[in-house]
Design a protein around this motif. Structure first.
Motif, PDB file in Angstrom:
ATOM      1  N   THR A 302       0.831  -1.210   0.000  1.00 23.49           N
ATOM      2  CA  THR A 302       0.000   0.000   0.000  1.00 23.49           C
ATOM      3  C   THR A 302       0.864   1.258   0.000  1.00 23.49           C
ATOM      4  O   THR A 302       0.593   2.218  -0.726  1.00 23.49           O
ATOM      5  CB  THR A 302      -0.920   0.013   1.231  1.00 23.49           C
ATOM      6  OG1 THR A 302      -1.691  -1.189   1.254  1.00 23.49           O
ATOM      7  CG2 THR A 302      -1.860   1.208   1.197  1.00 23.49           C
ATOM      8  N   ILE A 303       1.934   1.244   0.805  1.00 21.19           N
ATOM      9  CA  ILE A 303       2.815   2.414   0.894  1.00 21.19           C
ATOM     10  C   ILE A 303       3.566   2.640  -0.409  1.00 21.19           C
ATOM     11  O   ILE A 303       3.732   3.781  -0.862  1.00 21.19           O
ATOM     12  CB  ILE A 303       3.803   2.243   2.073  1.00 21.19           C
ATOM     13  CG1 ILE A 303       3.033   2.294   3.412  1.00 21.19           C
ATOM     14  CG2 ILE A 303       4.876   3.320   2.044  1.00 21.19           C
ATOM     15  CD1 ILE A 303       3.863   1.908   4.604  1.00 21.19           C
ATOM     16  N   ASP A 306       2.275   4.839  -3.379  1.00 22.34           N
ATOM     17  CA  ASP A 306       2.049   6.233  -2.971  1.00 22.34           C
ATOM     18  C   ASP A 306       0.957   6.399  -1.925  1.00 22.34           C
ATOM     19  O   ASP A 306       0.249   7.405  -1.897  1.00 22.34           O
ATOM     20  CB  ASP A 306       1.730   7.105  -4.195  1.00 22.34           C
ATOM     21  CG  ASP A 306       2.911   7.207  -5.134  1.00 22.34           C
ATOM     22  OD1 ASP A 306       4.047   7.191  -4.636  1.00 22.34           O
ATOM     23  OD2 ASP A 306       2.698   7.273  -6.359  1.00 22.34           O
ATOM     24  N   GLY A 307       0.821   5.406  -1.068  1.00 22.47           N
ATOM     25  CA  GLY A 307      -0.042   5.560   0.096  1.00 22.47           C
ATOM     26  C   GLY A 307      -1.507   5.288  -0.168  1.00 22.47           C
ATOM     27  O   GLY A 307      -1.922   4.861  -1.239  1.00 22.47           O
ATOM     28  N   SER A 378      -2.398  12.427   8.459  1.00 21.32           N
ATOM     29  CA  SER A 378      -2.005  11.544   7.366  1.00 21.32           C
ATOM     30  C   SER A 378      -2.195  10.080   7.758  1.00 21.32           C
ATOM     31  O   SER A 378      -1.595   9.612   8.730  1.00 21.32           O
ATOM     32  CB  SER A 378      -0.536  11.779   6.987  1.00 21.32           C
ATOM     33  OG  SER A 378      -0.082  10.806   6.077  1.00 21.32           O
ATOM     34  N   ASP A 380      -1.112   7.736   5.913  1.00 25.42           N
ATOM     35  CA  ASP A 380       0.128   7.074   5.499  1.00 25.42           C
ATOM     36  C   ASP A 380       1.112   6.951   6.657  1.00 25.42           C
ATOM     37  O   ASP A 380       1.814   5.935   6.794  1.00 25.42           O
ATOM     38  CB  ASP A 380       0.782   7.839   4.342  1.00 25.42           C
ATOM     39  CG  ASP A 380      -0.033   7.755   3.064  1.00 25.42           C
ATOM     40  OD1 ASP A 380      -0.872   6.835   2.960  1.00 25.42           O
ATOM     41  OD2 ASP A 380       0.154   8.603   2.176  1.00 25.42           O
ATOM     42  N   TYR A 384       3.035   3.652   8.246  1.00 21.59           N
ATOM     43  CA  TYR A 384       4.476   3.541   8.503  1.00 21.59           C
ATOM     44  C   TYR A 384       4.753   3.095   9.934  1.00 21.59           C
ATOM     45  O   TYR A 384       5.608   2.221  10.176  1.00 21.59           O
ATOM     46  CB  TYR A 384       5.170   4.881   8.241  1.00 21.59           C
ATOM     47  CG  TYR A 384       5.501   5.157   6.791  1.00 21.59           C
ATOM     48  CD1 TYR A 384       6.466   4.397   6.128  1.00 21.59           C
ATOM     49  CD2 TYR A 384       4.861   6.168   6.094  1.00 21.59           C
ATOM     50  CE1 TYR A 384       6.778   4.654   4.796  1.00 21.59           C
ATOM     51  CE2 TYR A 384       5.160   6.429   4.755  1.00 21.59           C
ATOM     52  CZ  TYR A 384       6.124   5.661   4.111  1.00 21.59           C
ATOM     53  OH  TYR A 384       6.419   5.898   2.791  1.00 21.59           O
TER      54      TYR A 384
END
Length: 427
Positions: A302-303, A306-307, A378, A380, A384
């Motif tokens: 997924t990351i 581009d998130g 975010s 994202d 992380y």
């Protein structure tokens, strides 16, 4: 009565009745807004009732393990009484518009019933399924996961119609629902209590449980490693699952209810699949490596794209399903892993101590992702952080949780019991 003396009637059915009842704690999101609206309190304050329930669940399991070890009949009855009284009390205090009362009834009283009820059927299942301990615990814990799927439609029906703003047409349904559910779950849990029974030759232990050393377990490196990776798995799961609705809304996906049911099925399926898979592996700890690595792979995919904002809805749903399956599998794989390391003889006590990780994760999981979103705005960054924690858990599983049995002095006791069991089950 002879027809009742089998593993399905004396272990699986009562375990499902008990766990499908107490597992409804995860239906909290369905009515928390209605409670806040009815009593006139902010949703943030009401939310603490759920966090408190999970915390008390873990701590009551940690301190109640010895009690469960001594008498499953008393513990199953006590679990039913605390859970039902807590649920009915929640309805009463909603009617009284007392937030403190809700904290006490839903958070503390019901939380005690959750912890004792969660522990009670597990050892009995492993005794009946002594060659398939993972499958046994998978049955019980899958019931805990499936409770949301089963109870959600019933709760929506009992809550009744909503207006265009999503508010209940009949606000009294908020507290009357708890009264009705208390009655339903009282019947289910009492039937489970009556049916639950250990196989012949496995009466309540005495000598070994009396010599149990809390210090020896709590200071053992293997136990600490299992506790940490269990805690991280729950924290990461809650951090992502709690943002499930927000993530789907963020990418513009409309069928949120459908995805919620799908992820609940994966949660329950992961509980059964991962734990039963452990029965076929030389070391059950391998299951946790699989859970962590698969979750890392889904997060990384997924990351890399581009998130969350740029990823497809299918990939996001896949990520949620993978993490949900691993979240459930972590719960069901815990008792057989502890049994392999610390023997079956005191599993209720050791399992209860390990569930204290659930208590702390219940307070930190949701708050972790909420704090990150508050500071960074975010999703994202949430991914992380979760991926980093899963990586830490993988290293713990690889280098700290060794495959050696810890309490070798109990091994001969377990072998003797397995010989008795083989004679019972061969009839």
């Amino acid at each position: 009565m002879g027809r009742l003396e089998n593993k399905w009637m004396r272990a699986v059915l009562p375990a499902l009745l008990i766990h499908c009842s107490i597992g409804t704690v995860y239906c909290w999101s369905l009515f928390k807004n209605d409670i806040a609206s009815y009593i006139g309190k902010p949703i943030g304050e009401v939310e603490w009732a759920f966090s408190l329930a999970i915390f008390v669940l873990g701590m009551s399991a940690a301190f109640g393990g010895r009690f469960v070890e001594k008498d499953i009949h008393k513990s199953s009855l006590l679990a039913a009484l605390f859970f039902v009284v807590g649920m009915a009390g929640t309805g009463f205090f909603i009617y009284q518009k007392s937030l403190i009362g809700i904290y006490i009834s839903y958070g503390i009283v019901m939380g005690i019933g959750l912890g004792i009820g969660y522990l009670t059927p597990v050892k009995t299942l492993m005794l009946w399924f002594w060659k398939q301990k993972g499958l046994a615990t998978g049955f019980a814990v899958a019931g805990f996961g499936l409770a949301k799927v089963i109870a959600s439609p019933l709760m929506e029906y009992l809550l009744g119609e909503r207006n265009n703003e999503g508010m209940l047409v009949h606000t009294a349904n908020v507290y009357t629902m708890f009264y009705m559910l208390a009655g339903i779950y009282l019947v289910m849990m009492v039937i489970g209590h009556v049916l639950l029974k250990k196989p012949a030759g496995f009466e309540e232990e005495n000598v070994q449980s009396q010599s149990f050393s809390y210090k020896k377990v709590l200071t053992n490196k293997t136990f600490i490693g299992i506790w940490l990776m269990f805690y991280i798995n729950i924290t990461c799961g809650l951090a992502l699952i709690s943002q499930e609705k927000g993530i789907l809304a963020f990418i513009g996906f409309g069928a949120i209810g459908l995805v919620s049911s799908l992820t609940a099925v994966f949660n329950a399926g992961g509980r059964l699949m991962f734990s039963s898979l452990g029965d076929r592996l030389q070391d059950r700890n391998t299951v946790y490596k699989m859970i962590f690595i698969s979750s890392i792979a889904a997060l990384f995919a997924t990351i890399v794209l581009d998130g969350i904002q740029q990823s497809s809805a299918i990939l996001i749903i896949l990520l949620l399903c993978v993490v949900n399956a691993g979240y459930g599998g972590g719960f069901s794989s815990l008792p057989p892993l502890l049994s392999d390391r610390f023997s079956l003889n005191s599993i209720s006590t050791v399992h209860g101590l390990a569930l204290s990780a659930w208590a702390i994760a219940g307070l930190s999981g949701n708050q972790l992702s909420a704090l990150i979103l508050e500071k960074t705005h975010s999703y994202d960054v949430v991914l992380y952080v979760i991926m980093a924690l899963f990586t830490v858990a993988t290293f713990i599983s690889m280098f700290v949780v060794k495959p050696d049995k810890v309490f070798l002095e109990s091994e001969e006791v377990d072998r003797g019991k397995e010989m008795v069991a083989s004679k019972v089950f061969s009839k």
